[in-house]
Design a protein around this motif. Structure first.
Motif, short mmCIF file in Angstrom:
data_model
loop_
_atom_site.label_atom_id
_atom_site.label_comp_id
_atom_site.label_asym_id
_atom_site.label_seq_id
_atom_site.Cartn_x
_atom_site.Cartn_y
_atom_site.Cartn_z
N SER A 1 0.84 -1.19 0.00
CA SER A 1 0.00 0.00 0.00
C SER A 1 0.88 1.24 0.00
N LEU A 2 0.63 2.14 -0.93
CA LEU A 2 1.41 3.38 -0.98
C LEU A 2 1.22 4.19 0.30
N ARG A 3 -0.03 4.36 0.72
CA ARG A 3 -0.30 5.18 1.90
C ARG A 3 0.21 4.51 3.17
N ASP A 4 -0.16 3.25 3.37
CA ASP A 4 0.16 2.58 4.63
C ASP A 4 1.64 2.25 4.76
N ASP A 5 2.25 1.76 3.70
CA ASP A 5 3.63 1.27 3.78
C ASP A 5 4.67 2.32 3.41
N ALA A 6 4.50 2.93 2.23
CA ALA A 6 5.54 3.85 1.74
C ALA A 6 5.45 5.22 2.40
N VAL A 7 4.22 5.73 2.60
CA VAL A 7 4.06 7.10 3.11
C VAL A 7 4.06 7.13 4.63
N GLU A 8 3.13 6.43 5.26
CA GLU A 8 2.99 6.53 6.72
C GLU A 8 4.12 5.82 7.46
N ARG A 9 4.60 4.70 6.92
CA ARG A 9 5.65 3.95 7.61
C ARG A 9 7.04 4.20 7.04
N ASN A 10 7.12 5.06 6.04
CA ASN A 10 8.41 5.44 5.47
C ASN A 10 9.24 4.21 5.08
N ASN A 11 8.58 3.27 4.41
CA ASN A 11 9.21 2.00 4.04
C ASN A 11 9.78 2.12 2.62
N ALA A 12 11.10 2.25 2.53
CA ALA A 12 11.76 2.44 1.23
C ALA A 12 11.61 1.21 0.35
N GLY A 13 11.64 0.04 0.95
CA GLY A 13 11.47 -1.18 0.17
C GLY A 13 10.12 -1.24 -0.50
N ALA A 14 9.08 -0.84 0.22
CA ALA A 14 7.73 -0.82 -0.35
C ALA A 14 7.64 0.21 -1.48
N LEU A 15 8.31 1.35 -1.31
CA LEU A 15 8.29 2.38 -2.34
C LEU A 15 8.95 1.88 -3.63
N PHE A 16 10.09 1.24 -3.50
CA PHE A 16 10.76 0.67 -4.68
C PHE A 16 9.87 -0.35 -5.37
N ALA A 17 9.24 -1.21 -4.58
CA ALA A 17 8.38 -2.24 -5.15
C ALA A 17 7.18 -1.63 -5.87
#
Length: 236
Positions: free
Chosen positions: A63-79
């Protein structure tokens, strides 16, 4: 909250649409290449396609909002960036070449997207890669998934590219030209078991365990595309 993630993902969306527009302008049907309005219309349809695909990503654990934005997860953003770029590759592949109607494009894109999502699901079932990305926050896993998705999208998008003849001919060419995507998936599943974080190795280096496998998948895809060469009508 990390708004930079939204900007990075947004830039990938814009880049995807520019790629789609360029592909349509260069390799679309003659009537599309002759009218900029047709390119604009199909690029707008491509934007709607990306929205639909982005709504599917959470079903695969990202999830862009839950993983990449709110949790600042770089791995999720790359994926997620790899996933949206892959969706554009599928749309572009199914939309280029001569054909009598837009429904031919719909059939081709749907065929490629169905195979793409199935292979992603098989990787998820066999390798639990979304768990490594979202729960373990593993950057290497995000890079691997991005490379995997881009590589199979390159193969599948190329498999539906070219002039339209019939549904059966499209399926036949898709199987003949797209089967290496299955091979990449068969390689990726055991790679996940070897490279994902575990109790003994909770922190994997992103270069050796993420970037390197991702590049390996992409090299396999590029080699296959070079082997296939130009699609029918590419140099018209």
């Amino acid at each position: 909250m990390n708004n930079n993630a939204r900007w990075v993902f947004g830039a990938c969306v814009v880049g995807s649409l520019l790629f789609v527009a360029a592909a349509l302008h260069l390799w679309g049907a003659a009537e599309i290449r002759a009218e900029y309005s047709e390119v604009v219309f199909l690029t707008f349809a491509g934007a709607l396609w990306l929205v639909v695909m982005a709504k599917i990503f959470p079903w695969f654990g990202l999830s862009l909002r839950d993983d990449a934005v709110e949790r600042n997860n770089a791995g999720a953003l790359f994926a997620l960036c790899g996933a949206i770029l892959s969706a554009a590759l599928l749309y572009a592949g199914g939309s280029i070449g001569e054909g009598p109607s837009y429904m031919n494009n719909v059939f081709s894109v749907g065929l490629a997207a169905g195979a793409f999502l199935l292979l992603w699901l098989l990787l998820e079932i066999g390798g639990d890669i979304s768990v490594s990305i979202t729960e373990e926050r593993d950057l290497a896993s995000g890079l691997r998934l991005s490379g995997f998705l881009l590589s199979i999208a390159l193969v599948l998008g190329r498999a539906v590219a070219g002039d339209w003849h019939s549904e059966s001919a499209t399926v036949h060419d898709f199987i003949n030209d797209g089967w290496p995507a299955v091979l990449i998936c068969m390689i990726a599943v055991p790679v996940e078991h070897f490279t994902r974080p575990n109790r003994k190795h909770p922190f994997r280096t992103w270069s050796a365990y993420g970037l390197l496998p991702a590049l390996f998948y992409l090299v396999l895809a590029v080699i296959w595309l070079a082997h296939l060469g130009a699609w029918e009508g590419m140099h018209r």
